[in-house]
Scaffold this motif. Structure first.
Motif, PDB file in Angstrom:
ATOM      1  N   ILE A   2       0.850  -1.183   0.000  1.00 52.79           N
ATOM      2  CA  ILE A   2       0.000   0.000   0.000  1.00 52.79           C
ATOM      3  C   ILE A   2       0.891   1.240   0.000  1.00 52.79           C
ATOM      4  N   PRO A   3       0.753   2.119  -0.969  1.00 55.76           N
ATOM      5  CA  PRO A   3       1.628   3.302  -1.028  1.00 55.76           C
ATOM      6  C   PRO A   3       1.258   4.322   0.040  1.00 55.76           C
ATOM      7  N   PHE A   4       2.235   4.689   0.872  1.00 59.25           N
ATOM      8  CA  PHE A   4       2.017   5.704   1.879  1.00 59.25           C
ATOM      9  C   PHE A   4       3.294   6.525   2.006  1.00 59.25           C
ATOM     10  N   ILE A   5       3.234   7.597   2.784  1.00 56.77           N
ATOM     11  CA  ILE A   5       4.411   8.440   2.961  1.00 56.77           C
ATOM     12  C   ILE A   5       4.831   8.422   4.419  1.00 56.77           C
ATOM     13  N   THR A   6       6.113   8.649   4.669  1.00 60.12           N
ATOM     14  CA  THR A   6       6.634   8.698   6.026  1.00 60.12           C
ATOM     15  C   THR A   6       6.442  10.095   6.598  1.00 60.12           C
ATOM     16  N   LYS A   7       6.707  10.219   7.899  1.00 61.38           N
ATOM     17  CA  LYS A   7       6.590  11.522   8.550  1.00 61.38           C
ATOM     18  C   LYS A   7       7.556  12.519   7.929  1.00 61.38           C
ATOM     19  N   GLU A   8       8.775  12.087   7.633  1.00 62.14           N
ATOM     20  CA  GLU A   8       9.756  12.977   7.023  1.00 62.14           C
ATOM     21  C   GLU A   8       9.308  13.421   5.635  1.00 62.14           C
ATOM     22  N   GLN A   9       8.699  12.507   4.890  1.00 61.62           N
ATOM     23  CA  GLN A   9       8.193  12.889   3.568  1.00 61.62           C
ATOM     24  C   GLN A   9       7.029  13.864   3.691  1.00 61.62           C
ATOM     25  N   ALA A  10       6.181  13.657   4.689  1.00 58.09           N
ATOM     26  CA  ALA A  10       5.065  14.584   4.904  1.00 58.09           C
ATOM     27  C   ALA A  10       5.584  15.988   5.201  1.00 58.09           C
ATOM     28  N   LYS A  11       6.611  16.061   6.048  1.00 53.95           N
ATOM     29  CA  LYS A  11       7.217  17.352   6.368  1.00 53.95           C
ATOM     30  C   LYS A  11       7.837  17.980   5.119  1.00 53.95           C
ATOM     31  N   ASP A  12       8.501  17.160   4.331  1.00 52.22           N
ATOM     32  CA  ASP A  12       9.119  17.631   3.091  1.00 52.22           C
ATOM     33  C   ASP A  12       8.064  18.172   2.130  1.00 52.22           C
ATOM     34  N   CYS A  13       6.944  17.448   2.027  1.00 51.00           N
ATOM     35  CA  CYS A  13       5.864  17.890   1.133  1.00 51.00           C
ATOM     36  C   CYS A  13       5.313  19.245   1.566  1.00 51.00           C
ATOM     37  N   LEU A  14       5.077  19.398   2.847  1.00 48.44           N
ATOM     38  CA  LEU A  14       4.532  20.658   3.346  1.00 48.44           C
ATOM     39  C   LEU A  14       5.469  21.825   3.074  1.00 48.44           C
ATOM     40  N   GLN A  15       6.766  21.576   3.196  1.00 52.28           N
ATOM     41  CA  GLN A  15       7.746  22.625   2.920  1.00 52.28           C
ATOM     42  C   GLN A  15       7.785  22.991   1.443  1.00 52.28           C
ATOM     43  N   ASN A  16       7.309  22.095   0.598  1.00 48.52           N
ATOM     44  CA  ASN A  16       7.312  22.338  -0.837  1.00 48.52           C
ATOM     45  C   ASN A  16       5.949  22.774  -1.372  1.00 48.52           C
ATOM     46  N   ILE A  17       5.009  23.036  -0.475  1.00 46.22           N
ATOM     47  CA  ILE A  17       3.702  23.560  -0.874  1.00 46.22           C
ATOM     48  C   ILE A  17       3.626  25.009  -0.409  1.00 46.22           C
ATOM     49  N   SER A  18       3.686  25.934  -1.312  1.00 45.21           N
ATOM     50  CA  SER A  18       3.669  27.351  -0.956  1.00 45.21           C
ATOM     51  C   SER A  18       2.252  27.915  -0.848  1.00 45.21           C
ATOM     52  N   ASN A  19       1.314  27.299  -1.543  1.00 42.51           N
ATOM     53  CA  ASN A  19      -0.066  27.767  -1.539  1.00 42.51           C
ATOM     54  C   ASN A  19      -0.743  27.353  -0.229  1.00 42.51           C
ATOM     55  N   TYR A  20      -1.240  28.315   0.529  1.00 43.14           N
ATOM     56  CA  TYR A  20      -1.806  28.028   1.850  1.00 43.14           C
ATOM     57  C   TYR A  20      -3.034  27.125   1.754  1.00 43.14           C
ATOM     58  N   THR A  21      -3.874  27.362   0.773  1.00 38.11           N
ATOM     59  CA  THR A  21      -5.045  26.503   0.588  1.00 38.11           C
ATOM     60  C   THR A  21      -4.620  25.065   0.339  1.00 38.11           C
ATOM     61  N   HIS A  22      -3.617  24.878  -0.488  1.00 36.75           N
ATOM     62  CA  HIS A  22      -3.131  23.528  -0.790  1.00 36.75           C
ATOM     63  C   HIS A  22      -2.514  22.883   0.448  1.00 36.75           C
ATOM     64  N   GLN A  23      -1.882  23.676   1.297  1.00 40.10           N
ATOM     65  CA  GLN A  23      -1.332  23.133   2.540  1.00 40.10           C
ATOM     66  C   GLN A  23      -2.439  22.549   3.416  1.00 40.10           C
ATOM     67  N   LEU A  24      -3.545  23.284   3.531  1.00 42.54           N
ATOM     68  CA  LEU A  24      -4.643  22.812   4.360  1.00 42.54           C
ATOM     69  C   LEU A  24      -5.340  21.612   3.743  1.00 42.54           C
ATOM     70  N   ILE A  25      -5.432  21.585   2.429  1.00 48.71           N
ATOM     71  CA  ILE A  25      -5.986  20.418   1.744  1.00 48.71           C
ATOM     72  C   ILE A  25      -5.143  19.188   2.067  1.00 48.71           C
ATOM     73  N   PHE A  26      -3.831  19.351   1.976  1.00 50.97           N
ATOM     74  CA  PHE A  26      -2.900  18.265   2.273  1.00 50.97           C
ATOM     75  C   PHE A  26      -3.098  17.791   3.720  1.00 50.97           C
ATOM     76  N   GLN A  27      -3.161  18.736   4.643  1.00 52.86           N
ATOM     77  CA  GLN A  27      -3.314  18.382   6.054  1.00 52.86           C
ATOM     78  C   GLN A  27      -4.636  17.686   6.332  1.00 52.86           C
ATOM     79  N   LEU A  28      -5.721  18.188   5.776  1.00 50.90           N
ATOM     80  CA  LEU A  28      -7.040  17.630   6.076  1.00 50.90           C
ATOM     81  C   LEU A  28      -7.130  16.177   5.613  1.00 50.90           C
TER      82      LEU A  28
END
Length: 383
Positions: free
Chosen positions: A168-194
């Protein structure tokens, strides 16, 4: 040939069938018996298929019959001994020319196989254009073994491709942190988090209503660090199978969503070119809800920035994996972890949720132990 998804004007016996797949020839006549199969299978009494299921069946049958038409093949033709029939030719074309993965090919093939089984049952053909092989399934022992009853024999069409073992494809905590740092759009950040912190499907996140969001600091019955139970209703948003369920939103995320709704979303809403008002929480820069393929595009761009694959559904898998892991380890949780995760994800069967057990049991301990507090720590002020 063309595939059309019906609009709200398709009404039969007083019921609207918006989104139902219509397979049409060049004269706009229904392609039979494929269209009849869709009606009888998807709309049979007791069926609760979603519009996405309708579309998947429609696309697979359209793809198959379009291939037959382009190659002057008859779907009823029985292959001569030692030669490939239309179904095998379609399979090999999908795998070879289109370079689709075995899993994708098999997903389409299974729908076509069901069509042939239906054709046999309705006496449109005398024999199936494939044989069936008997295979033995060996359920994993261990946690939730009460769901298993030993080896299971099942039959599978021999025209399907062999699929490599899939995790099952999933991401690690470090990858999640990396993704958030690479999302500059605030709306997209919240979409990712939700999606990551509640297990919402992307269609559920796209249609998540603003009215579900509130300021938790004004509620005396809530405290910092608490999970806030939210009831999802298919009257308010798109939910698979129109099945209501509850999700738990972390307190700090609800705070962020409320701030977004009252400040950031309001600015976007003012950008709409007319007087339209929308119920969805997340709006584009033009003030309108995100379209059907928008999240896929957002995550494709994210993938190119982080240089590893990130897809919307991976966030749901990640949520389920770490939630199930943490509940199994918890000494305070009262109840069955598997059932709790099933209810949060909205699975119809606990056996669907049990696939995450296989992933957990096969993960190396050091990988999962890095995330004992799983995803919430990523968003806490301490990190």
């Amino acid at each position: 040939m063309r595939l059309v998804l019906a609009n709200e004007k398709l009404v039969v016996s007083g019921r609207t069938y918006e989104g139902f797949p219509l397979l049409l020839d060049d004269k706009s006549d229904a392609i039979q018996p494929a269209q009849r199969f869709l009606w009888e299978l998807l709309l049979s009494p007791g069926k609760r298929n979603s519009k996405d299921t309708w579309a998947a069946y429609g696309r697979s049958l359209y793809d198959y019959f379009a291939f037959l038409s382009a190659n002057n093949l008859d779907w009823t033709a029985n292959p001569a001994l030692g030669s490939a029939g239309p179904l095998v030719k379609y399979r090999d074309w999908s795998r070879g020319e289109l370079e689709l993965s075995p899993r994708t090919v098999n997903q389409r093939m299974r729908i076509v196989v069901r069509f042939y089984v239906w054709a046999l049952e309705t006496r449109l053909i005398e024999t199936l254009p494939f044989d069936k092989s008997t295979i033995r399934l060996n359920p994993d022992p261990g946690f939730a073994s009460h769901l298993n009853s030993g080896d299971v024999l099942t039959q599978t069409p021999d025209v399907l491709l062999r699929e490599p073992g899939l995790s099952i494809p999933f991401i690690t905590k470090e990858q999640a942190k990396d993704c958030l740092q690479n999302i500059s759009n605030y709306t997209h950040q919240l979409i990712f988090q939700l999606m990551l912190r509640t297990g919402l499907r992307q269609v559920e996140c796209r249609t998540f209503p603003e009215k579900y969001v509130f300021d938790p600091t004004r509620r005396k019955d809530l405290s910092i660090g608490q999970k806030i139970r939210i009831s999802l209703n298919p009257r308010d948003m798109r939910i698979k199978f129109n099945k209501p369920r509850d999700i738990d939103i972390p307190y700090d995320l609800m705070e962020d969503l409320f701030w977004y709704a009252s400040r950031h979303r309001q600015k976007r809403e003012n950008n709409v070119s007319d007087d339209s008002k929308f119920a969805t929480l997340f709006l584009t820069e033009t003030g309108r809800p995100y379209g059907k393929t928008a999240f896929t595009d957002i995550f494709s761009r994210l993938t190119s920035r982080v240089n590893y694959k990130v897809r919307p559904h991976m966030l749901r898998h990640t949520y389920a994996t770490y939630l199930l892991w943490s509940l199994r380890k918890s000494k305070d949780f009262k109840g069955e972890p598997l059932l709790y995760v099933r209810d949060r994800l909205g699975h119809s069967s606990v056996k669907t949720t049990a696939k995450y057990l296989h992933l957990i049991n096969n993960l190396e301990g050091h990988l999962i132990l890095q995330h004992e507090d799983e995803l919430d720590k990523l968003f806490s002020s301490e990190d």
